[in-house]
Design a protein around this motif. Structure first.
Motif, PDB file in Angstrom:
ATOM      1  N   LEU A  10       0.946  -1.554   0.336  1.00 50.89           N
ATOM      2  CA  LEU A  10       0.048  -0.094   0.109  1.00 50.89           C
ATOM      3  C   LEU A  10       0.737   1.089   0.150  1.00 50.89           C
ATOM      4  O   LEU A  10       0.621   2.390  -0.812  1.00 50.89           O
ATOM      5  CB  LEU A  10      -1.107   0.442   1.143  1.00 50.89           C
ATOM      6  CG  LEU A  10      -2.313   0.854   1.488  1.00 50.89           C
ATOM      7  CD1 LEU A  10      -2.900   1.048   0.287  1.00 50.89           C
ATOM      8  CD2 LEU A  10      -3.156   1.145   2.648  1.00 50.89           C
ATOM      9  N   LYS A  11       2.103   1.637   0.611  1.00 49.79           N
ATOM     10  CA  LYS A  11       2.945   2.159   0.803  1.00 49.79           C
ATOM     11  C   LYS A  11       4.091   1.422   1.562  1.00 49.79           C
ATOM     12  O   LYS A  11       4.019   0.169   1.710  1.00 49.79           O
ATOM     13  CB  LYS A  11       2.250   3.526   1.835  1.00 49.79           C
ATOM     14  CG  LYS A  11       2.109   3.302   3.126  1.00 49.79           C
ATOM     15  CD  LYS A  11       1.957   4.494   4.039  1.00 49.79           C
ATOM     16  CE  LYS A  11       1.247   4.214   5.134  1.00 49.79           C
ATOM     17  NZ  LYS A  11       1.331   5.185   6.230  1.00 49.79           N
ATOM     18  N   LYS A  12       5.554   2.245   1.577  1.00 44.96           N
ATOM     19  CA  LYS A  12       6.593   1.874   2.144  1.00 44.96           C
ATOM     20  C   LYS A  12       6.255   0.953   3.188  1.00 44.96           C
ATOM     21  O   LYS A  12       6.297   1.421   4.169  1.00 44.96           O
ATOM     22  CB  LYS A  12       7.521   2.345   1.302  1.00 44.96           C
ATOM     23  CG  LYS A  12       9.328   1.425   2.103  1.00 44.96           C
ATOM     24  CD  LYS A  12      10.714   3.119   2.038  1.00 44.96           C
ATOM     25  CE  LYS A  12      11.299   2.105   1.735  1.00 44.96           C
ATOM     26  NZ  LYS A  12      12.878   3.227   1.930  1.00 44.96           N
ATOM     27  N   GLY A  13       6.697  -0.957   2.975  1.00 45.78           N
ATOM     28  CA  GLY A  13       6.985  -1.033   4.084  1.00 45.78           C
ATOM     29  C   GLY A  13       4.958  -1.531   4.727  1.00 45.78           C
ATOM     30  O   GLY A  13       5.560  -2.271   5.708  1.00 45.78           O
ATOM     31  N   VAL A  14       4.217  -1.638   4.362  1.00 43.46           N
ATOM     32  CA  VAL A  14       3.448  -1.349   4.420  1.00 43.46           C
ATOM     33  C   VAL A  14       2.251  -2.161   3.197  1.00 43.46           C
ATOM     34  O   VAL A  14       2.264  -1.878   2.394  1.00 43.46           O
ATOM     35  CB  VAL A  14       2.478  -0.180   4.172  1.00 43.46           C
ATOM     36  CG1 VAL A  14       0.479  -1.190   5.324  1.00 43.46           C
ATOM     37  CG2 VAL A  14       2.541   0.387   5.746  1.00 43.46           C
ATOM     38  N   LEU A  15       1.961  -4.502   3.765  1.00 42.24           N
ATOM     39  CA  LEU A  15       1.219  -4.488   3.420  1.00 42.24           C
ATOM     40  C   LEU A  15      -0.162  -4.138   2.282  1.00 42.24           C
ATOM     41  O   LEU A  15      -0.368  -3.836   3.455  1.00 42.24           O
ATOM     42  CB  LEU A  15       1.935  -6.370   3.491  1.00 42.24           C
ATOM     43  CG  LEU A  15       3.160  -7.066   3.433  1.00 42.24           C
ATOM     44  CD1 LEU A  15       3.279  -7.708   4.532  1.00 42.24           C
ATOM     45  CD2 LEU A  15       3.186  -6.883   2.199  1.00 42.24           C
ATOM     46  N   ALA A  16      -0.398  -4.467   1.437  1.00 41.33           N
ATOM     47  CA  ALA A  16      -1.788  -4.200   1.060  1.00 41.33           C
ATOM     48  C   ALA A  16      -2.244  -5.331   1.185  1.00 41.33           C
ATOM     49  O   ALA A  16      -2.172  -6.563   0.388  1.00 41.33           O
ATOM     50  CB  ALA A  16      -1.638  -3.279  -0.062  1.00 41.33           C
ATOM     51  N   ARG A  17      -4.028  -4.927   1.272  1.00 49.87           N
ATOM     52  CA  ARG A  17      -5.505  -5.590   0.720  1.00 49.87           C
ATOM     53  C   ARG A  17      -5.469  -5.234  -0.486  1.00 49.87           C
ATOM     54  O   ARG A  17      -5.712  -4.114  -0.996  1.00 49.87           O
ATOM     55  CB  ARG A  17      -6.616  -5.965   1.527  1.00 49.87           C
ATOM     56  CG  ARG A  17      -6.140  -6.551   3.229  1.00 49.87           C
ATOM     57  CD  ARG A  17      -7.394  -6.734   3.708  1.00 49.87           C
ATOM     58  NE  ARG A  17      -8.251  -5.398   3.999  1.00 49.87           N
ATOM     59  CZ  ARG A  17      -7.992  -4.391   4.441  1.00 49.87           C
ATOM     60  NH1 ARG A  17      -7.045  -3.926   5.487  1.00 49.87           N
ATOM     61  NH2 ARG A  17      -8.823  -3.875   4.212  1.00 49.87           N
ATOM     62  N   ASN A  18      -5.975  -5.715  -1.491  1.00 49.98           N
ATOM     63  CA  ASN A  18      -6.901  -6.252  -3.136  1.00 49.98           C
ATOM     64  C   ASN A  18      -7.997  -4.645  -2.619  1.00 49.98           C
ATOM     65  O   ASN A  18      -7.597  -3.327  -3.573  1.00 49.98           O
ATOM     66  CB  ASN A  18      -7.416  -6.685  -3.732  1.00 49.98           C
ATOM     67  CG  ASN A  18      -5.743  -7.842  -4.311  1.00 49.98           C
ATOM     68  OD1 ASN A  18      -5.638  -7.427  -5.067  1.00 49.98           O
ATOM     69  ND2 ASN A  18      -6.325  -9.014  -3.606  1.00 49.98           N
ATOM     70  N   ASP A  19      -9.037  -4.798  -2.221  1.00 54.34           N
ATOM     71  CA  ASP A  19      -9.542  -4.153  -1.550  1.00 54.34           C
ATOM     72  C   ASP A  19      -8.788  -2.443  -1.189  1.00 54.34           C
ATOM     73  O   ASP A  19      -9.879  -1.336  -1.660  1.00 54.34           O
ATOM     74  CB  ASP A  19     -10.604  -3.864  -0.721  1.00 54.34           C
ATOM     75  CG  ASP A  19     -10.426  -3.989   0.384  1.00 54.34           C
ATOM     76  OD1 ASP A  19     -10.290  -3.757   1.103  1.00 54.34           O
ATOM     77  OD2 ASP A  19      -9.161  -5.438   0.910  1.00 54.34           O
ATOM     78  N   GLN A  20      -8.093  -2.375  -0.260  1.00 51.96           N
ATOM     79  CA  GLN A  20      -7.370  -1.325  -0.303  1.00 51.96           C
ATOM     80  C   GLN A  20      -6.167  -0.349  -1.293  1.00 51.96           C
ATOM     81  O   GLN A  20      -6.577   0.365  -1.673  1.00 51.96           O
ATOM     82  CB  GLN A  20      -6.347  -1.437   1.132  1.00 51.96           C
ATOM     83  CG  GLN A  20      -6.894  -2.232   2.468  1.00 51.96           C
ATOM     84  CD  GLN A  20      -5.945  -2.776   3.378  1.00 51.96           C
ATOM     85  OE1 GLN A  20      -4.810  -3.309   2.978  1.00 51.96           O
ATOM     86  NE2 GLN A  20      -5.598  -1.921   4.467  1.00 51.96           N
TER      87      GLN A  20
END
Length: 297
Positions: free
Chosen positions: A251-261
Motif C-alpha cells: 500500500l505504501k513503503k513497508g505496508v502490505l496491502a489488501r486488494n480492496d485497499q
C-alpha cells in the motif's frame, strides 16, 4: 465515456508472492472473496488466476476456476469477470539441455490455455500477444498459437484483452485484428515494468498509445512501486487502469496491502483528478461484453 475509466483488480496472479504477503489470496474461496471485496471497493473488473490451494503455485485446474467464478456470481456482487488465458507459457532455459526446458517449465497448448475460458464463459479474458524475456525465464506465446487461441476466444464470445508487454506485441495484436480474429473495438493493455519488457513511464505509454488502431481502447498497469503512478498517468492520458496484488503487494513503503485497499486508493486518487470509475454495467455496454447470464449485453 468522458472522464470515466474501467478499473481492474488483478487479485492474485501466479507469481511467487504468497510467501511475501499473507494477504495474497490462494484458495478459490479466498480469491473469490478478494474479488468481491475489490468490487465493493469500486473495481469494475476482477481479473483472476487460480492457484493450487496446497502449494500456492499456479493452477490450471478448471475446477478451481469454476469455484472462483461460481462464488463470485452467486454472491450477486456486480463485477465483470476476466479470467487469465495466459497460463502455461513459462519456459525455464537450461544450459544442460537447451532444447528442453529446465525445472519449472510449464507449457500448455492453445486449447489447454483456453479451456477455463471456453467452459466458464467469463465476460473477458486476457490474451498475451507475444513471447518475452520475463525476468530469468521466457514467456512463450508463439504467433501461430496466438492465432489459434484468438480464434477459440472469438468463437466463445468472450472479449479478449490484448496484453502487450512490449511494442512488438502491439504490432502482432493489430495483425490479429486485421485478420478478423478480434471482434468489435479491440481492447489493448500495456503491461509495463516487467523485466525485460516495456518500461513503466509516460514516454513508453505515449508511444504505445500512438501505435493503436483508431477504434482501440486501452489500459495500462505498472508493477511494484510504479503501480499507482501508472494509474494516475494512464487515466490522465485517456486510458483504463489496473491495480491489485498480482502486480504490487504494498500500500505504501513497508505496508502490505489488501486488494480492496489498493482499489480504494486508486478510486480516491482518480476522484481527486475528476475521474470516475465505470460501473460493471457501463463497461458491458461500452465494450460490447457478453451478458454474464448469457448472450451479449
Amino acid at each position: 465515456m468522458k472522464n470515466k475509466v474501467l478499473l481492474t483488480a488483478a487479485v492474485t496472479g501466479a507469481g511467487e508472492t504468497t510467501g511475501k504477503s499473507s494477504h495474497v489470496p490462494v484458495t478459490p474461496k479466498e480469491i473469490a472473496e478478494s474479488a468481491i471485496e475489490s468490487a465493493k471497493a469500486g473495481a469494475t473488473v476482477a481479473h483472476v488466476h487460480a492457484r493450487d490451494p496446497k502449494t500456492g503455485g499456479i493452477s490450471h485446474n478448471v475446477d478451481h476456476y469454476r469455484e472462483i467464478v461460481d462464488r463470485i456470481r452467486e454472491s450477486e456482487t456486480d463485477v465483470v469477470i476476466n479470467i487469465t488465458a495466459g497460463g502455461g507459457g513459462d519456459f525455464i532455459p537450461s544450459l544442460d539441455t537447451p532444447a528442453a526446458g529446465g525445472d519449472g517449465t510449464d507449457i500448455q497448448t492453445p486449447e489447454e490455455r483456453h479451456k477455463p475460458v471456453g467452459e466458464l464463459l467469463p465476460e473477458m479474458c486476457t490474451l498475451d500477444c507475444g513471447s518475452v524475456n520475463f525476468g530469468d525465464m521466457i514467456y512463450m506465446s508463439p504467433t501461430d498459437w496466438l492465432r489459434k487461441q484468438a480464434k477459440l476466444i472469438q468463437e466463445s464470445g468472450v472479449k479478449p484483452e490484448l496484453e502487450c508487454f512490449d511494442t512488438g506485441h502491439i504490432r502482432f495484436a493489430k495483425q490479429l485484428v486485421d485478420e478478423g480474429l478480434v471482434d468489435g473495438d479491440p481492447l489493448f493493455q500495456f503491461c509495463l515494468g516487467i523485466p525485460w519488457g516495456a518500461d513503466a513511464d509516460v514516454e513508453t505509454m505515449l508511444y504505445m498509445k500512438s501505435r493503436l488502431p483508431e477504434n482501440a481502447h486501452w489500459s495500462a498497469f505498472g508493477i511494484g512501486r510504479m503501480q499507482m503512478p501508472i494509474v494516475a498517468q494512464a487515466a490522465m492520458l485517456g486510458g483504463n487502469v489496473r491495480v491489485g496484488l498480482e502486480d504490487n503487494i504494498y500500500l505504501k513503503k513497508g505496508v502490505l496491502a489488501r486488494n480492496d485497499q489498493l482499489v480504494d486508493h486508486a478510486v480516491t486518487m482518480l476522484g481527486g483528478n475528476g475521474i470516475e470509475v465505470m460501473t460493471p454495467q457501463e463497461a458491458r455496454e461500452l465494450y460490447g461484453l457478453r451478458n454474464p447470464n448469457g448472450g451479449v449485453k
